[in-house]
Every structure is written in structure tokens, then in C-alpha cells.
Design an enzyme around this catalytic site. Structure first.
Site, PDB file in Angstrom:
ATOM      1  N   LYS A  82      23.594 -80.547 -11.877  1.00  0.00           N
ATOM      2  CA  LYS A  82      23.670 -79.935 -12.864  1.00  0.00           C
ATOM      3  C   LYS A  82      24.555 -78.619 -12.891  1.00  0.00           C
ATOM      4  O   LYS A  82      25.084 -78.057 -13.630  1.00  0.00           O
ATOM      5  CB  LYS A  82      22.479 -79.378 -13.298  1.00  0.00           C
ATOM      6  CG  LYS A  82      21.643 -78.398 -12.424  1.00  0.00           C
ATOM      7  CD  LYS A  82      20.379 -77.915 -12.972  1.00  0.00           C
ATOM      8  CE  LYS A  82      19.650 -77.058 -11.954  1.00  0.00           C
ATOM      9  NZ  LYS A  82      20.540 -75.861 -11.980  1.00  0.00           N
ATOM     10  N   ASP A  83      24.935 -78.239 -11.420  1.00  0.00           N
ATOM     11  CA  ASP A  83      25.555 -77.108 -10.986  1.00  0.00           C
ATOM     12  C   ASP A  83      27.150 -77.432 -10.794  1.00  0.00           C
ATOM     13  O   ASP A  83      27.889 -76.507 -10.288  1.00  0.00           O
ATOM     14  CB  ASP A  83      24.893 -76.525  -9.892  1.00  0.00           C
ATOM     15  CG  ASP A  83      23.829 -75.734 -10.019  1.00  0.00           C
ATOM     16  OD1 ASP A  83      23.621 -75.283 -11.221  1.00  0.00           O
ATOM     17  OD2 ASP A  83      22.929 -75.627  -9.048  1.00  0.00           O
ATOM     18  N   ARG A 132      22.237 -73.058 -22.845  1.00  0.00           N
ATOM     19  CA  ARG A 132      21.816 -74.216 -23.218  1.00  0.00           C
ATOM     20  C   ARG A 132      20.291 -73.831 -23.679  1.00  0.00           C
ATOM     21  O   ARG A 132      19.908 -74.416 -24.718  1.00  0.00           O
ATOM     22  CB  ARG A 132      21.773 -75.399 -22.198  1.00  0.00           C
ATOM     23  CG  ARG A 132      21.112 -76.788 -22.600  1.00  0.00           C
ATOM     24  CD  ARG A 132      20.883 -77.708 -21.240  1.00  0.00           C
ATOM     25  NE  ARG A 132      20.217 -76.942 -20.143  1.00  0.00           N
ATOM     26  CZ  ARG A 132      19.160 -77.034 -19.954  1.00  0.00           C
ATOM     27  NH1 ARG A 132      17.986 -77.367 -20.787  1.00  0.00           N
ATOM     28  NH2 ARG A 132      18.272 -76.338 -19.060  1.00  0.00           N
ATOM     29  N   ARG A 133      19.632 -73.194 -22.759  1.00  0.00           N
ATOM     30  CA  ARG A 133      18.077 -72.869 -23.232  1.00  0.00           C
ATOM     31  C   ARG A 133      18.246 -71.846 -24.323  1.00  0.00           C
ATOM     32  O   ARG A 133      17.376 -72.149 -25.198  1.00  0.00           O
ATOM     33  CB  ARG A 133      17.424 -72.366 -22.181  1.00  0.00           C
ATOM     34  CG  ARG A 133      17.113 -73.338 -20.887  1.00  0.00           C
ATOM     35  CD  ARG A 133      16.731 -72.765 -19.893  1.00  0.00           C
ATOM     36  NE  ARG A 133      16.116 -73.738 -18.669  1.00  0.00           N
ATOM     37  CZ  ARG A 133      16.406 -73.505 -17.180  1.00  0.00           C
ATOM     38  NH1 ARG A 133      16.781 -72.571 -16.724  1.00  0.00           N
ATOM     39  NH2 ARG A 133      15.911 -74.684 -16.467  1.00  0.00           N
ATOM     40  N   ARG A 150      19.156 -63.984 -13.799  1.00  0.00           N
ATOM     41  CA  ARG A 150      20.083 -64.580 -12.672  1.00  0.00           C
ATOM     42  C   ARG A 150      19.225 -64.721 -11.460  1.00  0.00           C
ATOM     43  O   ARG A 150      18.229 -63.948 -11.323  1.00  0.00           O
ATOM     44  CB  ARG A 150      21.350 -64.149 -12.701  1.00  0.00           C
ATOM     45  CG  ARG A 150      22.227 -64.457 -13.836  1.00  0.00           C
ATOM     46  CD  ARG A 150      22.801 -66.160 -13.776  1.00  0.00           C
ATOM     47  NE  ARG A 150      23.196 -66.514 -12.509  1.00  0.00           N
ATOM     48  CZ  ARG A 150      24.387 -66.114 -11.964  1.00  0.00           C
ATOM     49  NH1 ARG A 150      25.146 -65.342 -12.256  1.00  0.00           N
ATOM     50  NH2 ARG A 150      24.463 -66.503 -10.548  1.00  0.00           N
ATOM     51  N   ARG A 156      13.610 -65.180  -9.378  1.00  0.00           N
ATOM     52  CA  ARG A 156      13.017 -65.260 -11.072  1.00  0.00           C
ATOM     53  C   ARG A 156      11.642 -65.191 -11.183  1.00  0.00           C
ATOM     54  O   ARG A 156      11.271 -64.444 -12.199  1.00  0.00           O
ATOM     55  CB  ARG A 156      13.739 -66.572 -11.651  1.00  0.00           C
ATOM     56  CG  ARG A 156      15.233 -66.448 -11.702  1.00  0.00           C
ATOM     57  CD  ARG A 156      15.672 -67.664 -12.447  1.00  0.00           C
ATOM     58  NE  ARG A 156      16.887 -68.024 -12.177  1.00  0.00           N
ATOM     59  CZ  ARG A 156      17.748 -68.939 -12.974  1.00  0.00           C
ATOM     60  NH1 ARG A 156      17.156 -69.269 -14.051  1.00  0.00           N
ATOM     61  NH2 ARG A 156      19.182 -69.156 -12.739  1.00  0.00           N
ATOM     62  N   CYS A 243      31.827 -72.764 -19.456  1.00  0.00           N
ATOM     63  CA  CYS A 243      30.618 -72.357 -18.824  1.00  0.00           C
ATOM     64  C   CYS A 243      29.780 -71.468 -19.976  1.00  0.00           C
ATOM     65  O   CYS A 243      28.473 -71.680 -19.816  1.00  0.00           O
ATOM     66  CB  CYS A 243      30.811 -71.327 -17.851  1.00  0.00           C
ATOM     67  SG  CYS A 243      31.661 -69.807 -18.333  1.00  0.00           S
TER      68      CYS A 243
END
Length: 310
Positions: A82-83, A132-133, A150, A156, A243
Site C-alpha cells: 500500500k506504500d 482515502r479515509r 502522521r 499514533r 498522493c
């Protein structure tokens, strides 16, 4: 004859190191006696806590690892797919030789009070920097406030414990990898939170022509994951999203053997949503990814993506 050592490059975060440990264990089972040396690298994406667009997007998490592979400091690299940017080819001289069996692709809500997403009060601060979220929360729960957060999953979680945010959205697979599944309040269904391309997939990248490294990687490859990830990354390549583009999609293998791909393109606020879902023979993942992308483009995906600043 098995070489004495294989050097594997990875990001230096706790999650990335846990991912390499999975690879090491699987390699040890397949090639007893093989010694693995981990080459941890702190990437520009790890150091920078602002918007990824300031660093050129997701490549900020991979370019230094790619460099270690290309200059010989490592023989293999482990990436969360995903990265890995999907809008451009992997660096010349390298190739993804294998994808490991896919982990959970869902996102999860973490709330100290145990509340579910639909139970959160207006104004609840949700920690996430994922466009996206943010788009999908804006579509279904516009009364909630998204707060940029981030850093790696551990940092987090520390922000949540410190009260900087009221709740977090994180990937189930990531929490499982660092042993923090206990923090999950609610696993979000795929209709509520469509995952990113490559969710739950670890890729093994090697240099072209390195037959020994190819052989190691191939032993860990999962055919189903390869097909799913190829379809998803073909989709992303054809869409040419940047991005800041909220793009989501996941492929899966149906009981009858066909490959399915569901994909969505959102405006940043989630008010515009383009949706496509198609099927194809499992041996044609590129065809499926291209077809779904072209359907989204016919629906207006190019205009939605190009209208987003980056």
C-alpha cells in the site's frame, strides 16, 4: 549451496521490523541454515511529519530502501504494497519477485471508550492523515472531525493515549503485526471503509538478475495474492492518481475461481464517489485492473483526480 547470509532492507519502524521478522521466519522454514541480516533504514517519509505531498507522495517511504537494494547494501527489500507508488514503474533494475499470503485488508476504529463509529458524537476528533479515509468518513459521517496524524502506528497510539485525538483509524493488519489487536474497538466493513490498493500485502523486491534472491522470494510467494495485487496495482497505474487522490480498491478470488475487483474514486470531501466492480478469469489480473480503471475513467475519474491539488 545456500549462501551464509541474505541482507534484507526495510523501514526502521517497529511495524516494518515485525514484517521482516515474518519474512525471516518463513525463509528459515524454507531454507534451514540461511542467515538473515536486517538493514533498517529511516526513510524521508518516516522523518517528515507533514503532508506526504510535500515529499512527492508515497515514494517517500520507499526510495531510500530502493537505493539500498540497488547499491548492494541489501539483497532483498520488504515493502507494504500500500506504500509502493502504483502510478509509476518500480525503480529500474529491481522487480517484485513475490507477494506473501495476504493479511487482513480491513481498517479499524480505536476508541478508548469502546464506542463504534456510528455511536461517536458530532465533533469527535478522528486521527488520520489518509485522504482515502478522510473522504470516506466525510461521505458517511460528515459531523466528525478528521485530525491529521502522521508517524508509525506506535506513535499514533501514543497520540491517542495522550488525548491529542479522541479516536484513531488504523489498518487491522498493521495492529496485528505489532501485537496491538487489543486496541481495536470496531473492524469496519468494506462498504464503510474501502481499503487502499495493496492493503495487507507484503512484497519482496529484489534486483533483476539476482537469481539466488529470486529463488528465496519465489519460495514464499502466494499465487492468489499475486493475482489480486497485480489487478489492484494495474488499476492504480491506469488511473494515474497522485498522493492526494482518494482511491480505494480490493481484489479477491471468488469461490468459482474468478477474480473480482471493486474500486472507488472519491473527491476529498467524499461527496463525489465513482464506483466500479468487475470480474475476470483469475489468470488475467492485468486485464481486470485495466478494465475497472477504464470504467472509472468513463465515469469521470480523470476530472475528479485532476481537480485535486497536489
Amino acid at each position: 549451496m545456500t549462501p551464509r547470509m541474505l541482507k534484507i532492507a526495510t523501514r526502521s519502524s517497529p511495524m516494518a521490523l515485525a514484517q521482516v521478522e515474518r519474512v525471516r521466519v518463513e525463509l528459515d522454514a524454507a531454507f534451514p541454515g540461511l542467515r538473515v541480516e536486517v538493514v533498517p533504514i529511516t526513510t524521508s517519509g518516516d522523518r517528515h511529519l507533514g503532508p506526504l505531498s510535500q515529499l512527492g507522495g508515497k515514494g517517500a517511504f520507499t526510495k531510500e530502501v530502493d537505493a539500498a537494494l540497488l547499491d548492494g547494501r541489501a539483497d532483498m527489500a520488504v515493502h507494504c504494497m500500500k506504500d509502493v507508488p502504483g502510478d509509476r514503474p518500480v525503480p529500474a533494475g529491481t522487480v517484485f519477485a513475490a507477494y506473501l499470503k495476504r493479511d487482513d485488508i480491513h481498517d479499524a476504529l480505536l476508541h478508548p471508550g469502546g464506542r463504534r463509529l456510528e455511536e461517536l458524537a458530532a465533533g469527535t476528533r478522528i486521527g488520520t492523515s489518509s485522504v482515502r479515509r478522510v473522504a470516506q468518513l466525510g461521505r458517511l459521517y460528515p459531523e466528525l472531525e478528521c485530525v491529521p496524524v502522521r508517524g508509525n502506528a506506535n506513535s499514533r497510539l501514543a497520540r491517542l493515549e495522550a488525548g491529542d485525538v479522541d479516536a484513531l483509524l488504523l489498518a487491522v493488519s498493521g495492529l496485528e503485526r505489532i501485537g496491538r489487536s487489543d486496541a481495536v474497538t470496531q473492524v469496519l466493513d468494506l462498504e464503510t471503509m474501502c481499503p487502499p490498493v495493496g492493503a495487507g500485502v507484503l512484497g519482496l523486491q529484489v534486483r533483476e538478475g539476482d537469481e539466488q534472491a529470486h529463488r528465496y522470494a519465489a519460495e514464499l510467494a502466494d499465487v492468489g495474492t499475486w493475482r489480486q495485487t497485480t489487478a489492484e496495482r494495474t488499476l492504480l497505474h491506469v488511473l494515474q492518481g497522485h498522493c492526494n487522490s482518494p482511491i480505494a480498491g480490493y481484489a479477491y478470488t471468488e469461490p468459482d475461481g474468478r477474480l473480482s475487483l471493486r474500486a472507488r474514486v472519491f473527491s476529498p470531501d467524499g461527496k463525489t464517489i465513482l464506483d466500479a466492480h468487475e470480474w475476470a478469469d483469475a489468470t488475467q489480473p492485468e486485464v481486470l485492473g485495466t478494465s475497472v480503471a477504464l470504467t472509472l475513467l468513463r465515469l469521470g475519474a480523470r476530472q475528479v483526480i485532476d481537480a485535486i491539488p497536489h
